[in-house]
Design a protein around this motif. Structure first.
Motif, mmCIF file in Angstrom:
data_model
loop_
_atom_site.group_PDB
_atom_site.id
_atom_site.type_symbol
_atom_site.label_atom_id
_atom_site.label_comp_id
_atom_site.label_asym_id
_atom_site.label_seq_id
_atom_site.Cartn_x
_atom_site.Cartn_y
_atom_site.Cartn_z
ATOM 1 N N ASN A 161 -95.531 18.950 -43.865
ATOM 2 C CA ASN A 161 -95.232 17.795 -43.448
ATOM 3 C C ASN A 161 -93.988 18.198 -42.484
ATOM 4 O OD1 ASN A 161 -93.648 15.246 -43.348
ATOM 5 N ND2 ASN A 161 -94.067 14.731 -45.330
ATOM 6 N N GLU A 162 -94.191 17.354 -41.195
ATOM 7 C CA GLU A 162 -93.113 17.562 -40.163
ATOM 8 C C GLU A 162 -91.789 17.299 -40.723
ATOM 9 O OE1 GLU A 162 -92.005 18.659 -36.873
ATOM 10 O OE2 GLU A 162 -93.815 18.580 -37.253
ATOM 11 N N GLU A 163 -91.689 16.097 -41.657
ATOM 12 C CA GLU A 163 -90.403 15.805 -41.830
ATOM 13 C C GLU A 163 -89.719 16.600 -42.973
ATOM 14 O OE1 GLU A 163 -88.869 13.181 -40.628
ATOM 15 O OE2 GLU A 163 -90.444 12.916 -39.390
ATOM 16 N N THR A 164 -90.361 17.691 -43.462
ATOM 17 C CA THR A 164 -89.929 18.507 -44.455
ATOM 18 C C THR A 164 -90.215 20.026 -44.118
ATOM 19 O OG1 THR A 164 -92.100 18.332 -45.831
ATOM 20 C CG2 THR A 164 -90.415 16.830 -46.436
ATOM 21 N N ARG A 165 -90.727 20.420 -43.152
ATOM 22 C CA ARG A 165 -90.975 21.763 -43.143
ATOM 23 C C ARG A 165 -89.787 22.619 -42.629
ATOM 24 N NH1 ARG A 165 -95.026 21.920 -38.140
ATOM 25 N NH2 ARG A 165 -96.234 20.796 -39.945
ATOM 26 N N PRO B 163 -87.188 13.898 -60.032
ATOM 27 C CA PRO B 163 -88.491 14.445 -59.904
ATOM 28 C C PRO B 163 -88.820 14.578 -58.223
ATOM 29 C CG PRO B 163 -88.494 12.732 -61.593
ATOM 30 C CD PRO B 163 -87.209 12.679 -60.729
ATOM 31 N N LEU B 164 -89.830 15.261 -58.031
ATOM 32 C CA LEU B 164 -90.310 15.583 -56.820
ATOM 33 C C LEU B 164 -90.722 14.260 -55.882
ATOM 34 C CD1 LEU B 164 -90.870 17.804 -54.374
ATOM 35 C CD2 LEU B 164 -93.214 18.078 -55.339
ATOM 36 N N ASP B 165 -91.466 13.623 -56.493
ATOM 37 C CA ASP B 165 -91.825 12.273 -56.088
ATOM 38 C C ASP B 165 -90.860 11.276 -55.577
ATOM 39 O OD1 ASP B 165 -94.630 13.019 -56.298
ATOM 40 O OD2 ASP B 165 -94.891 11.569 -57.962
ATOM 41 N N ASP B 166 -89.761 11.288 -56.033
ATOM 42 C CA ASP B 166 -88.598 10.588 -55.676
ATOM 43 C C ASP B 166 -87.745 11.189 -54.888
ATOM 44 O OD1 ASP B 166 -89.087 8.936 -57.836
ATOM 45 O OD2 ASP B 166 -87.847 9.654 -59.342
ATOM 46 N N PHE B 167 -87.828 12.567 -54.979
ATOM 47 C CA PHE B 167 -86.963 13.243 -53.754
ATOM 48 C C PHE B 167 -87.745 13.099 -52.244
ATOM 49 C CE2 PHE B 167 -86.429 17.116 -51.100
ATOM 50 C CZ PHE B 167 -85.065 17.307 -51.303
ATOM 51 N N MET B 168 -89.074 13.186 -52.429
ATOM 52 C CA MET B 168 -89.980 12.917 -51.255
ATOM 53 C C MET B 168 -89.794 11.458 -50.340
ATOM 54 S SD MET B 168 -91.131 15.881 -50.405
ATOM 55 C CE MET B 168 -92.370 15.478 -49.507
ATOM 56 N N ARG B 169 -89.407 10.485 -51.318
ATOM 57 C CA ARG B 169 -89.472 9.177 -50.638
ATOM 58 C C ARG B 169 -88.789 8.841 -49.395
ATOM 59 N NH1 ARG B 169 -89.095 6.664 -56.544
ATOM 60 N NH2 ARG B 169 -91.415 6.335 -56.863
ATOM 61 N N PRO B 170 -87.516 9.480 -49.229
ATOM 62 C CA PRO B 170 -86.971 9.543 -47.926
ATOM 63 C C PRO B 170 -87.538 10.111 -46.799
ATOM 64 C CG PRO B 170 -85.331 10.024 -49.617
ATOM 65 C CD PRO B 170 -86.640 10.098 -50.222
ATOM 66 N N ALA B 171 -88.268 11.114 -47.064
ATOM 67 C CA ALA B 171 -89.128 11.783 -45.920
ATOM 68 C C ALA B 171 -90.446 11.112 -45.619
ATOM 69 C CB ALA B 171 -89.614 13.197 -46.419
ATOM 70 N N ALA B 172 -90.938 10.304 -46.841
ATOM 71 C CA ALA B 172 -92.125 9.327 -46.536
ATOM 72 C C ALA B 172 -91.909 8.278 -45.442
ATOM 73 C CB ALA B 172 -92.787 9.089 -47.791
ATOM 74 N N ALA B 173 -90.486 7.672 -45.763
ATOM 75 C CA ALA B 173 -90.093 6.678 -45.159
ATOM 76 C C ALA B 173 -89.669 6.995 -43.705
ATOM 77 C CB ALA B 173 -88.643 6.068 -46.063
ATOM 78 N N ALA B 174 -89.260 7.906 -43.713
ATOM 79 C CA ALA B 174 -88.736 8.403 -42.284
ATOM 80 C C ALA B 174 -90.251 8.720 -41.498
ATOM 81 C CB ALA B 174 -87.953 9.716 -42.217
ATOM 82 N N ALA B 175 -91.220 9.278 -41.890
ATOM 83 C CA ALA B 175 -92.421 9.578 -41.248
ATOM 84 C C ALA B 175 -93.271 8.313 -40.999
ATOM 85 C CB ALA B 175 -93.633 10.400 -42.394
ATOM 86 N N ALA B 176 -92.953 7.421 -41.752
ATOM 87 C CA ALA B 176 -93.747 5.942 -41.509
ATOM 88 C C ALA B 176 -93.079 5.152 -40.425
ATOM 89 C CB ALA B 176 -93.582 4.863 -42.781
#
Length: 394
Positions: A222-226, A381-394
Motif C-alpha cells: 500500500n502506497e500509504e503505508t509502505r 486493532p489493525l483494521d482501526d489503525f488502517m482506517r486513516p490510511a484507507a481514507a487518505a488513499a480514497a
C-alpha cells in the motif's frame, strides 16, 4: 505510641499508592513494620523466666508477605526484607537480648498479650500461606490458559501510532492483547509475567513476530503505508534464546519484507543479563538493517557505557518521565538530558506517554524527534489503525 505509628504508616502508604508509587509504598510499609516489630521486641517485649517473648512471631507473616511480593517483583530490596525478617525471627527466638535502656511491659499486662499476640500472629501466618497457595494456583491456571490461548488464536496485536514533529505517522508499536474466549480482556501486566514464569514467552513472542512480519508485508503493498516502521517488544528470555536472531532472519525471508521497516525494542534489563551475547545478537540483526530501540530508557540498571557499545538506532523516553516533566523539575531536566544524549550519539529519540500539547511543545523545543501516546492515538486493532490510511488513499 504504637497506634500513632501505625496510623501514620497507613497514611503514608496510602498517599504513595494513590500517587502511583505502589512498589515504593510496599517497601516503606514492610521496612516500617520490620523496624516496629524489632523495636517492640527489644524495648518492651522482654522475656523473663515466667513469660516468653511473642512479638517476634509477627516477623514470620511479614516474611511471607515479602515472598508473595517477591514472586511478582524480584527485586534485591524485597529479598533483603525477607532475609531481615527471617534473621530477626531466628535471633529473637534464640536469645533473650534486649536494649540496655529497655522498659519491659508489666507481667500482669504481658500475660494477656502473650496469648493475644500468639493467636493473631498464627492467624496472620495462616492467611499468608492461604494467599500464597491461592496465588500459586492462579498462576498455574493462568499459565495453562496461556498455552491454550496460542492454538485457540485468542491473542491479537494492537497498534499504537508513532508520529514525527509534524504529527505525521511514521510507524507504530505492536502491543500484545489477550481476550479469552467468552471472557474479559486480561491486562498484559498480568499475563506477560505469568508467561515468563511458565517459559511460554518464547512461543508467544515468535507468534508476535510472525504477525508483525505479515503486517509489514501487507503495508508494503500500500502506497500509504509502505513507509511505516513497526516496533516489536522482545523480552529478555526470548532475545537470549539460542537461534533467536536466526529465526528473525528466517521470518524476514519468508515474508519478504524490507528489514529496515522492522524495529526490535529491548528494555535495559536485557542489557545486564548477558552484555556480550546481547551485543553479538544485536550486531547480527543490525547488519541486515533491523532497527534496535532501547525501551523505557532511564528506568533500568544499565550503564551508560552500553550506549557506546550497542548498535542502537533509537532511545525511547519512559512515559513516567514524560508525564511528570511539566510539574517536576528533575524529570524535566532528565528528559532534556536523555534527548541531548540521544542526539549526541546520533540516535532517534521517541517520547512515550505523550498526552498533551504542552508536553509536545516542551519535547520539541528540546530536540525530540518522535512521539507516541494517547494524544496521537490509542492502541487499536489493525483494521482501526488502517482506517486513516484507507481514507487518505480514497
Amino acid at each position: 505510641m504504637g497506634q500513632i505509628f501505625l496510623t501514620l504508616l497507613c497514611l503514608v502508604s496510602l498517599k504513595l499508592a494513590n500517587a502511583g508509587r505502589v512498589t515504593t509504598s510496599l517497601y516503606v510499609t514492610q521496612f516500617a513494620l520490620l523496624a516496629f516489630v524489632l523495636g517492640l521486641c527489644l524495648m518492651f517485649d522482654v522475656p523473663n523466666g515466667d513469660l516468653p517473648r511473642v512479638s517476634h512471631l509477627f516477623l514470620l507473616p511479614l516474611a511471607l508477605v515479602g515472598y508473595i511480593n517477591f514472586k511478582t517483583n524480584r527485586s534485591p530490596i524485597q529479598a533483603v526484607l525477607i532475609g531481615a525478617s527471617l534473621l530477626g525471627f531466628i535471633a529473637l527466638s534464640s536469645t533473650h537480648y534486649a536494649l540496655p535502656f529497655a522498659q519491659p511491659i508489666a507481667d500482669d499486662i504481658r500475660i494477656y498479650g502473650v496469648w493475644v499476640n500468639s493467636i493473631i500472629a498464627t492467624a496472620l501466618s495462616a492467611l499468608c500461606v492461604y494467599a500464597l497457595q491461592a496465588e500459586i494456583e492462579r498462576t498455574d491456571r493462568l499459565a495453562r490458559n496461556l498455552a491454550d490461548a496460542l492454538w485457540r488464536e485468542e491473542f491479537e496485536l494492537y497498534y499504537q501510532p508513532q508520529v514525527d514533529r509534524n504529527g505525521r505517522r511514521i510507524g507504530a508499536e505492536a502491543l500484545l492483547r489477550w481476550t479469552p474466549a467468552g471472557g474479559k480482556p486480561i491486562s498484559p501486566a498480568e499475563f506477560i509475567p505469568a508467561a515468563e514464569q511458565a517459559g511460554l514467552m518464547g512461543r508467544i513472542g515468535y507468534w508476535v513476530l510472525q504477525q508483525a512480519m505479515q503486517t509489514l508485508a501487507d503495508w508494503a503493498k500500500n502506497e500509504e503505508t509502505r513507509h511505516l516502521t513497526l516496533s516489536v517488544n522482545v523480552s529478555a528470555s526470548q532475545f537470549l534464546e539460542d537461534g533467536f536472531e536466526r529465526s528473525v532472519l528466517n521470518l524476514i525471508e519468508t515474508f519478504g519484507i524490507d528489514p529496515t521497516r522492522l524495529k526490535i525494542e529491548l528494555t535495559e534489563s536485557v542489557m545486564v543479563a548477558n552484555p556480550e551475547l546481547v551485543t553479538a545478537k544485536m550486531h547480527v540483526l543490525r547488519a541486515v538493517g533491523i532497527g534496535m530501540a532501547l525501551d523505557d530508557f532511564g528506568t533500568g540498571y544499565s550503564s551508560l557505557g552500553y550506549l557506546r557499545q550497542l548498535p542502537l538506532t533509537q532511545l525511547k523516553i519512559d512515559r513516567s518521565f514524560v508525564q511528570s516533566m511539566m510539574e517536576n523539575k528533575r524529570s524535566a531536566a532528565l528528559v532534556r538530558s536523555i534527548v541531548q544524549m540521544g542526539l549526541d550519539l546520533e540516535l532517534d529519540v521517541l517520547a512515550e506517554g505523550v498526552e498533551t500539547r504542552e508536553q509536545v511543545n516542551f519535547l520539541t523545543q528540546n530536540g525530540c524527534q518522535a512521539y507516541q501516546g494517547f494524544l496521537f492515538g490509542r492502541p487499536v486493532p489493525l483494521d482501526d489503525f488502517m482506517r486513516p490510511a484507507a481514507a487518505a488513499a480514497a
